[in-house]
Design an enzyme around this catalytic site. Structure first.
Site, mmCIF file in Angstrom:
data_model
loop_
_atom_site.group_PDB
_atom_site.id
_atom_site.type_symbol
_atom_site.label_atom_id
_atom_site.label_comp_id
_atom_site.label_asym_id
_atom_site.label_seq_id
_atom_site.Cartn_x
_atom_site.Cartn_y
_atom_site.Cartn_z
ATOM 1 C CG ASP A 1 -2.079 1.153 1.172
ATOM 2 O OD1 ASP A 1 -1.922 1.963 0.317
ATOM 3 O OD2 ASP A 1 -2.819 0.873 2.087
ATOM 4 C CG ASP B 1 -9.318 3.051 1.180
ATOM 5 O OD1 ASP B 1 -8.529 2.993 0.456
ATOM 6 O OD2 ASP B 1 -9.072 2.771 2.465
HETATM 7 C C1 GAL Z 1 -5.632 2.209 2.704
HETATM 8 C C2 GAL Z 1 -6.065 0.929 1.947
HETATM 9 C C3 GAL Z 1 -6.936 0.234 2.789
HETATM 10 C C4 GAL Z 1 -6.567 -0.347 3.930
HETATM 11 C C5 GAL Z 1 -5.958 0.917 4.731
HETATM 12 C C6 GAL Z 1 -4.798 0.404 5.977
HETATM 13 O O1 GAL Z 1 -4.763 3.095 2.072
HETATM 14 O O2 GAL Z 1 -6.537 1.428 0.853
HETATM 15 O O3 GAL Z 1 -7.666 -0.546 1.834
HETATM 16 O O4 GAL Z 1 -5.261 -1.076 3.511
HETATM 17 O O5 GAL Z 1 -5.078 1.907 3.872
HETATM 18 O O6 GAL Z 1 -4.473 1.461 6.581
#
Ligand code: GAL
Length: 735
Positions: free
Chosen positions: A484, A551
């Site tokens: 990520d 998200d």
């Molecule tokens: C976001 C991601 C989510 C989750 C989150 C965790 O950037 O898109 O799916 O993984 O971080 O902090």
């Protein structure tokens, strides 16, 4: 749910509405005082969150101030005269509201509160102040100050209709709510009539069960009620048929004012037929592995237990645990290995020919499984992963191919070990044991990191330790890495070439090289929200999937935007081994923290969600608490004909072939020569659609079969008129 009020005799409450307020990103208790000088503050819309309105990135605390004259005429216009109400809408994530310096309400918890931060972002705030309270300055200037804390993006107030201030009328405080009665043997809906006020209401409550397709009323219950006030609701139980799409309409006619409030609820309905007691294979008959990599696969077979799963011609190097159908071992030589698997229980026997393709590709069909984020957020623990995996097995989801158990953000310790290897925090006693146990069940183990210094949740990322981390993952038996972007954004911002695609590719290529040095197959899931058109180069960094958007949350707007709008052009980029990922599923109990609630999507929207995601050949990662799965959600996730579309080995993603007003038709060719077709109504009104009129355009003239995938029933090939509810779908397979 829609609550509408109408009346002839009742007084309509007067309201004050505010769409903007003075705002400052900071935290100072003095802001609550009416005399505080906010002249230099910015003016902010309260109809949308503060992100995107020029508020500094990563703002945690912010104060809103509304200056208002509260006229006494508000009281005169009310037939209740009980209190003054402030309707602030939902707030991301916690708030305290002050009227002229007096605290009048608080929802959620800020980090300094007892028990620590707790988000209550979806709760609409209604704060009441007694009419005789000293806090109100009638016919004078008042200041309503709202202190907000945001734990994560987005933040602040977001009340589309604006902040409303009023002295409510008798009917205004009426609430009609619907819930499934848990103790009832037959599906039963409890309709509860309540009030937020102290004045007792009486009148007539009517509850109807309606078939929206035929517009017929199937059942009506009428009841005279009295004494309804705050804390003293009344309720009516109404039975309904769980296998039908129905509506429950409740209306209350208040005696004194003559006003009526009404609300319509759609109860959950289960279309997926029960699986037969005899064994049935539900997983695709193809699996890809790299030469010599350990294989962990569980044959998905539904049917009564105990069941024995065996094969008499397994390729050398492999074995099956007959009790749970877990296949393990490895094959060194590239090639196609076909064998027959047999499943047998007291009710019968089933066989399936199965091929393992040993070569350079894995993930020949999209991954299915679970990820901790949409339910547990950062509160995930090893125990929660284990109990979720147990539930995955017990509730039969593993029999439908759900296999990945993925830990998202929140597992790393604050410091690396002295040798630079990644350390786990106290919530994860042993990753190796967790991996071994999952594998013994034929399940797979997934983990999460960031190419940056920190993850989105503020945990350690992999920067400068990529190879070490890949080696740790290998030693724990990790089968899936979600990587990520998050903290990497800070480094990227300082790079001279950060306008180029190469600068986005770089961190992902680096980790890919480290993963590929490991002697195991690790599904590589890119998460960078679609930047630099990741779908155009995801395959080049050998990613198995890439998130295409930000998200998802459990609202129609979010799901519509991600599923219908943002995937429309991405069809060419998906193929076996490389998939577009429109984010995780938002069915069941979700909440992104320890506080879980039912998905806010309506049942129809949930059918749409799963239909579309299977058409899109999307990753099917469940995001809810598996221990609390209900029959409705199991029906959504475990329909073998629906899932077969997602797992079709041709691996061609659906395209939007027709967009005709609110009707969208997405189709995808399947390996048996048929076509999966989703006819969606994305509009706010139910529709009757004649699919026949689109056949020519779709190249489907002369249909020989039409199968309803959810109901698993053949339909007429000549009468192709379908009722499609608001935000709903008719999902068919045609030849
Ligand atoms: C976001 C991601 C989510 C989750 C989150 C965790 O950037 O898109 O799916 O993984 O971080 O902090």
């Amino acid at each position: 749910m829609l609550l509408s009020a109408s009346g002839m005799l009742g007084l309509q409450a007067q309201t004050l509405t505010f769409k903007t307020a003075r705002f400052k990103a900071m935290d100072d208790p003095a802001c609550a005082a009416p005399s505080y000088d906010d002249k230099n503050w910015q003016t902010l819309k309260v109809t949308q969150v503060w992100d995107g309105q020029g508020v500094p990135e990563n703002t945690r605390y912010g104060w809103y101030r509304f200056t208002m004259r509260i006229p006494k005429s508000l009281v005169e216009a009310s037939d209740l005269k009980e209190c003054l109400e402030f309707h602030l809408g939902p707030i991301d994530d916690a708030d305290e509201a002050y009227l002229n310096g007096t605290l009048i309400g608080k929802t959620g918890k800020m980090p300094s509160d007892e028990g620590g931060y707790h988000s209550a972002w979806s709760t609409p705030r209604v704060y009441q102040v007694k009419l005789d309270s000293k806090a109100i300055r009638w016919d004078e200037e008042n200041v309503l100050a709202v202190r907000c804390y945001s734990g994560n993006h987005p933040g602040g107030m977001f009340v589309p209709e604006g902040v409303v201030v009023k002295v409510p009328s008798r009917i205004d405080g009426t609430t009609l709510s619907f819930s499934r009665k848990p103790s009832a043997k037959e599906p039963t809906c409890t309709v509860q009539l309540g009030s937020t006020h102290q004045t007792a209401l009486s009148g007539q409550l009517t509850v109807e069960v309606i078939d929206p397709e035929t517009e017929q009323t199937l059942n009506t219950i009428t009841r005279k009620v009295s004494g309804v006030k705050a804390g003293k609701p009344v309720s009516v139980d109404v039975p309904y048929d769980l296998s039908r799409m129905l509506q429950i309409k409740a209306s209350f006619k208040e005696k004194k004012s003559g006003c009526t409030v009404a609300s319509i609820h759609q109860p959950q309905y289960i279309l997926t037929p029960a699986a037969p007691a005899a064994p049935r294979f539900n997983t695709p008959a193809l699996y890809g592995a790299r030469p010599g990599s350990p294989i962990h696969f569980r044959f998905g077979v539904s049917g009564e237990r105990p069941m024995k799963i065996t094969s008499s011609n397994l390729p050398a190097g492999l074995s099956i645990n007959p009790d749970n159908g877990a296949l393990s071992g490895s094959i060194a030589k590239p090639g196609g290995y076909t064998f027959t698997v047999c499943a047998e229980n007291a009710k019968g026997k089933a066989e399936q020919k199965f091929t393992i393709r040993v070569g350079s590709k894995i993930a020949l069909t999209p991954p299915m499984g679970w990820n901790s984020w949409n339910c547990w957020g950062l509160s995930v623990t090893q125990d929660k992963v284990i109990s979720s995996a147990k539930a995955l097995i017990e509730k039969g989801l593993a029999d439908y191919g759900y296999a990945y158990m993925n830990i998202d953000d929140g597992w790393e310790a604050p410091q690396r070990n002295a040798d630079g290897t990644i350390a786990v925090n106290e919530k994860f006693p042993s990753m190796k044991e967790l991996g071994d146990w999952l594998h013994s069940e034929g399940l797979k183990f997934g983990i999460y990191s960031s190419p940056g210094d920190l993850t989105c949740g503020g945990y350690l990322g992999s920067i400068d330790h990529e190879l070490q981390d890949a080696e740790s993952y290998n030693s724990w038996g990790v089968d899936y890495l979600k990587y990520d972007w998050c903290g990497y954004g800070r480094k990227h911002a300082t790079e001279p070439d950060n306008q180029t695609v190469a600068s986005f590719v770089r961190p992902y290529l680096l980790m890919e090289r480290c993963l590929r040095q490991q002697p195991r197959d690790i599904f590589y899931s890119l998460c960078q929200y679609g930047m630099a058109d990741v779908w155009k180069w995801g395959e080049a960094v050998d990613a198995n999937s890439w998130r295409t958007t930000g998200d998802i949350t459990d609202t129609w707007t979010s799901m519509y935007d991600i599923g219908f709008v943002r995937q429309a052009e991405l069809q060419p980029y998906a193929k076996p081994g490389h998939w577009n990922d429109p984010d995780m599923l938002i069915v069941g109990k979700v909440g992104w923290s320890a506080n879980l609630r039912d998905s806010r999507l309506t049942p129809d929207e949930q059918y749409t969600h799963i239909s579309l995601w299977t058409l899109l050949a999307s990753n099917m990662l469940i995001g809810c608490d598996l221990a609390q799965l209900d029959d409705f959600t199991i029906g959504l996730l475990c329909n073998n004909e629906v899932n077969a579309v997602n797992q079709d080995i041709l691996g061609i993603q659906a395209k939007r072939d027709i967009e005709d007003g609110d009707i969208q038709i997405w189709t995808r060719p399947l390996s048996d020569g048929s076509r999966a077709v989703g006819i969606f109504n994305v509009g706010a009104e139910p529709m009757r659609v004649d699919f026949g009129k689109y056949l020519k355009q779709l190249g489907l003239e002369g249909l020989s079969s039409v199968r309803d995938l959810w109901r698993q029933k053949d339909l007429s090939t000549t009468d192709l008129r379908y009722y499609i509810p608001t935000h709903g779908v008719r999902y068919i397979k045609v030849k």
